[in-house]
Design a protein around this motif. Structure first.
Motif, PDB file in Angstrom:
ATOM      1  N   THR A 115       0.932  -1.180   0.071  1.00  0.00           N
ATOM      2  CA  THR A 115      -0.016  -0.080  -0.086  1.00  0.00           C
ATOM      3  C   THR A 115       0.968   1.298   0.095  1.00  0.00           C
ATOM      4  O   THR A 115       1.656   1.248   0.916  1.00  0.00           O
ATOM      5  N   VAL A 116       0.625   2.086  -0.853  1.00  0.00           N
ATOM      6  CA  VAL A 116       1.602   3.427  -0.991  1.00  0.00           C
ATOM      7  C   VAL A 116       0.723   4.421  -0.861  1.00  0.00           C
ATOM      8  O   VAL A 116      -0.390   4.518  -1.215  1.00  0.00           O
ATOM      9  N   HIS A 117       1.205   5.448  -0.222  1.00  0.00           N
ATOM     10  CA  HIS A 117       0.487   6.810   0.150  1.00  0.00           C
ATOM     11  C   HIS A 117       1.425   7.917  -0.416  1.00  0.00           C
ATOM     12  O   HIS A 117       2.529   8.008  -0.641  1.00  0.00           O
ATOM     13  N   TRP A 118       0.675   8.808  -0.915  1.00  0.00           N
ATOM     14  CA  TRP A 118       1.284   9.983  -1.659  1.00  0.00           C
ATOM     15  C   TRP A 118       0.696  11.380  -1.274  1.00  0.00           C
ATOM     16  O   TRP A 118      -0.503  11.525  -0.587  1.00  0.00           O
ATOM     17  N   GLY A 119       1.301  12.368  -1.464  1.00  0.00           N
ATOM     18  CA  GLY A 119       0.694  13.919  -1.106  1.00  0.00           C
ATOM     19  C   GLY A 119       0.227  14.184  -2.489  1.00  0.00           C
ATOM     20  O   GLY A 119       0.422  13.696  -3.478  1.00  0.00           O
ATOM     21  N   GLU A 120      -0.640  15.415  -2.428  1.00  0.00           N
ATOM     22  CA  GLU A 120      -1.327  16.042  -3.320  1.00  0.00           C
ATOM     23  C   GLU A 120      -0.278  16.620  -4.388  1.00  0.00           C
ATOM     24  O   GLU A 120       0.979  17.183  -4.139  1.00  0.00           O
ATOM     25  N   VAL A 121      -0.500  16.609  -5.734  1.00  0.00           N
ATOM     26  CA  VAL A 121       0.246  17.071  -6.755  1.00  0.00           C
ATOM     27  C   VAL A 121       0.003  18.524  -6.923  1.00  0.00           C
ATOM     28  O   VAL A 121      -1.193  18.928  -6.599  1.00  0.00           O
TER      29      VAL A 121
END
Length: 97
Positions: free
Chosen positions: A11-17
């Motif tokens: 499971t990968v999490h990322w911030g807003e572009v």
């Protein structure tokens, strides 16, 4: 980026572009797990999502996990990080963006 790793999923999490890096409204994200140049698992989520789980992966295996934004212009560039699946235990992973 950060994420959670099990024996068969990542499971990968990322911030807003940022607005400056978008080419229109983001309608979704595509995440994929790549091993030896071959995509072995994918996950697609909506534009407001900030995480995706790629399932069906092999245990104790090193993958490059890539995430790209999707909009009306198509799929953007993938950003990636190397992550290995675990041996049956859940593990937290953190990587610089």
């Amino acid at each position: 980026r950060s994420g959670t790793v099990t024996a068969s999923s990542i499971t990968v999490h990322w911030g807003e572009v940022s607005c400056l890096d978008r080419n229109g409204e983001i309608t979704g994200y595509r995440a994929q797990a790549v091993r030896n140049g071959m995509v072995e698992g994918t996950a697609s989520v909506g534009g407001s999502a900030r995480q995706a789980t790629i399932s069906g992966l092999s245990p104790s295996t090193l993958y490059t996990v890539q995430v790209a934004a999707v909009n009306g212009a198509g799929t953007g560039l993938y950003s990636g990080v190397s992550v290995g699946t675990g041996d049956g235990l859940s593990t937290q992973v953190t990587s610089p963006s």
